[in-house]
Design an enzyme around this catalytic site. Structure first.
Site, PDB file in Angstrom:
ATOM      1  N   SER A 154       1.718  -9.692  -1.066  1.00 13.05           N
ATOM      2  CA  SER A 154       1.382  -8.274  -0.896  1.00 13.05           C
ATOM      3  C   SER A 154       1.782  -7.685   0.456  1.00 13.05           C
ATOM      4  CB  SER A 154      -0.123  -8.064  -1.124  1.00 13.05           C
ATOM      5  OG  SER A 154      -0.889  -8.912  -0.292  1.00 13.05           O
TER       6      SER A 154
ATOM      7  N   GLU B  28     -10.534   7.258   4.555  1.00  6.22           N
ATOM      8  CA  GLU B  28     -11.177   6.343   5.488  1.00  6.22           C
ATOM      9  C   GLU B  28     -10.298   5.095   5.560  1.00  6.22           C
ATOM     10  OE1 GLU B  28     -11.988   6.484   2.332  1.00  6.22           O
ATOM     11  OE2 GLU B  28     -11.812   4.354   1.803  1.00  6.22           O
TER      12      GLU B  28
ATOM     13  N   LYS C  61       0.810  -1.231   0.000  1.00  8.42           N
ATOM     14  CA  LYS C  61       0.000   0.000   0.000  1.00  8.42           C
ATOM     15  C   LYS C  61       0.840   1.277   0.000  1.00  8.42           C
ATOM     16  CE  LYS C  61      -4.504  -1.383   1.675  1.00  8.42           C
ATOM     17  NZ  LYS C  61      -4.274  -2.773   2.148  1.00  8.42           N
TER      18      LYS C  61
HETATM   19  C1  LIG Z   1      -5.030  -3.886   1.687  1.00  9.02           C
HETATM   20  C2  LIG Z   1      -4.305  -5.139   1.419  1.00  9.02           C
HETATM   21  C3  LIG Z   1      -4.679  -5.976   0.349  1.00  9.02           C
HETATM   22  C4  LIG Z   1      -5.888  -5.738  -0.513  1.00  9.02           C
HETATM   23  O1  LIG Z   1      -5.899  -4.580  -1.268  1.00  9.02           O
HETATM   24  P1  LIG Z   1      -5.807  -4.595  -2.856  1.00  9.02           P
HETATM   25  O2  LIG Z   1      -6.112  -3.212  -3.231  1.00  9.02           O
HETATM   26  O3  LIG Z   1      -6.793  -5.597  -3.360  1.00  9.02           O
HETATM   27  O4  LIG Z   1      -4.421  -5.004  -3.176  1.00  9.02           O
HETATM   28  C5  LIG Z   1      -3.914  -7.108   0.098  1.00  9.02           C
HETATM   29  N1  LIG Z   1      -2.848  -7.412   0.859  1.00  9.02           N
HETATM   30  C6  LIG Z   1      -2.460  -6.637   1.889  1.00  9.02           C
HETATM   31  C7  LIG Z   1      -1.276  -7.043   2.675  1.00  9.02           C
HETATM   32  C8  LIG Z   1      -3.174  -5.466   2.200  1.00  9.02           C
HETATM   33  O5  LIG Z   1      -2.790  -4.711   3.242  1.00  9.02           O
END
Ligand SMILES: *Cc1c(COP(=O)(O)O)cnc(C)c1O
Length: 405
Positions: free
Chosen positions: A384, A117, A95
């Site tokens: 992610s 938010e 993010k």
């Molecule tokens: C917020 C988050 C996501 C999901 O958000 P996307 O916009 O779908 O990528 C996925 N993995 C992690 C670690 C997150 O913090």
């Protein structure tokens, strides 16, 4: 040669095919047009690009590596599994890639404050981090129920200097936080930038956030070619709003031979309220300022959703993901709560990497797929984020398995 895909979508009004656009109260048309104009100018501005590249390298720690998950691959007994390590990006998830860029945009727009938010608090923490770095004020709206549930992230935001505003009406969760933050934005847009947390919301946010996240895919393609001297056969990412998926897919959309799969949370089951698999079970509609595929109840309101991973617990999906799916360039797979817990522990015990529960959904599908493929095939997963935020919840609800299980 035809134009690269990324230059062809969205159109000038922010539509990816029929999905996207900007469905807004008239008062917000001008501020959003101002944001788009500035963004279009900055995206080719050498000064902005150089500053963003420098921030990514010297502050965020980019490029993040690609790791070959040798033990996990051998355990599955088929294709080789590789991980793009967004868990090693500063703050432990992807993010920050778009939050740093959004706050930089706010700075170039001459704004004093950023506003958003947050549900589980992940977007709030990333935005508070970026605001601290660039010296802007940060105001985060969060449902009162979520504030109690996500205590560590609330503390993090406050330590980072952000103001956390509780949303106290209705169910006191994400939807109310969106209403509350939007209410403030309508009155303060002159000196404030609203920063969206994924590839969702009205145009130009899906476009901007995708482009800010595309660094993940561009890095990954180069790194993978260096490691394997060929492209991966499969690229996999979990999908909530879709920012980490669009980020890594951006590097491979023009390579038709690479199969791109988004993994949606099937939660506890197929019934409405048990999952958050918008693309799989949803229908076309407008929510949060854009047209996409979404889960709605009988009144057409956003349906209640469930996933063990709060970051992908969202009743809609970014318009570009809906578009790419409709033309068959991407496909969707499902992973339920239990499968994600199994993948969470497997990756931890076989590779020494504790994944976020969101990312564990992508790992779970990669494991399932790897078993069905020959050993010379390759799978690249966008990891992610890291799972530190999830450990207390997981061990309290799912006993730690013996290493051999
Ligand atoms: C917020 C988050 C996501 C999901 O958000 P996307 O916009 O779908 O990528 C996925 N993995 C992690 C670690 C997150 O913090």
């Amino acid at each position: 040669m035809s134009k690269p895909y990324l230059e062809t979508q969205p159109d000038k009004k922010g539509f990816f095919g029929k999905y996207g656009g900007a469905f807004l109260p008239p008062i917000l048309e001008k501020p959003l047009a101002e944001i788009e104009e500035k963004y279009q100018q900055l995206k080719d501005d050498p000064v902005f690009i150089a500053e963003l590249n420098s921030v990514r390298k010297h502050y965020q720690g980019r490029p993040t590596p690609i790791s070959y998950a040798k033990n996990l691959s051998e355990y599955c007994g088929g294709a080789k599994i590789y991980l793009k390590r967004e868990d090693l990006n500063h703050t432990g998830a992807h993010k920050l890639n778009h939050c740093m860029a959004e706050v930089m945009l706010a700075k170039y727009l001459g704004k004093k404050k950023v506003l958003a938010e947050t549900g589980a608090g992940q977007h709030g923490v990333a935005l508070a981090t970026a605001a601290a770095y660039f010296g802007l004020e940060c105001e985060i709206h969060m449902g009162e129920v979520d504030i109690k549930k996500e205590h560590p992230n609330v503390v993090r935001m406050k330590i980072l200097g952000a103001t956390v505003v509780p949303a106290t009406h209705g169910l006191k969760t994400l939807k109310e936080a969106v209403d509350s933050a939007f209410g403030v934005y309508m009155e303060t847009y002159e000196d404030t930038l609203f920063c969206v947390g994924s590839v969702v919301g009205p145009h130009p946010f899906p476009l901007m956030v995708r482009n800010f996240q595309s660094i993940v895919g561009f890095e990954a393609k180069e790194q993978f070619l260096e490691l394997e001297e060929k492209l991966p056969n499969h690229v996999i990412a979990c999908v909530g709003g879709g920012s980490n998926a669009m980020g890594i897919f951006s590097g491979f959309i023009d390579d038709d031979e690479v199969v791109l799969t988004g993994v949606e949370p099937e939660g506890k089951g197929k019934k409405i309220g048990e999952h958050a698999a918008s693309l799989t079970y949803g229908e076309e509609g407008i929510m949060h300022g854009f047209n996409s595929i979404m889960l709605t109840d009988e009144e057409g309101e956003p349906a209640p959703v469930h996933s063990i991973a709060s970051g992908i617990n969202y009743p809609s999906v970014g318009p570009e993901q809906a578009y790419l799916n409709s033309i068959g360039r991407t496909q969707v797979a499902l992973c339920n709560d239990d499968e994600s817990i199994d993948a969470f522990y497997k990756l931890s015990q076989l590779e020494g990497i504790i994944p976020a529960l969101e990312s564990a959904h992508a790992i779970a599908y990669a494991m399932k797929l790897a078993k069905t493929l020959p050993k010379d095939q390759t799978i690249l997963v966008n990891l992610s984020g890291r799972g530190d935020k999830d450990i207390d919840f997981v061990v309290e609800n799912y006993p730690i398995p013996k290493h051999s299980e």
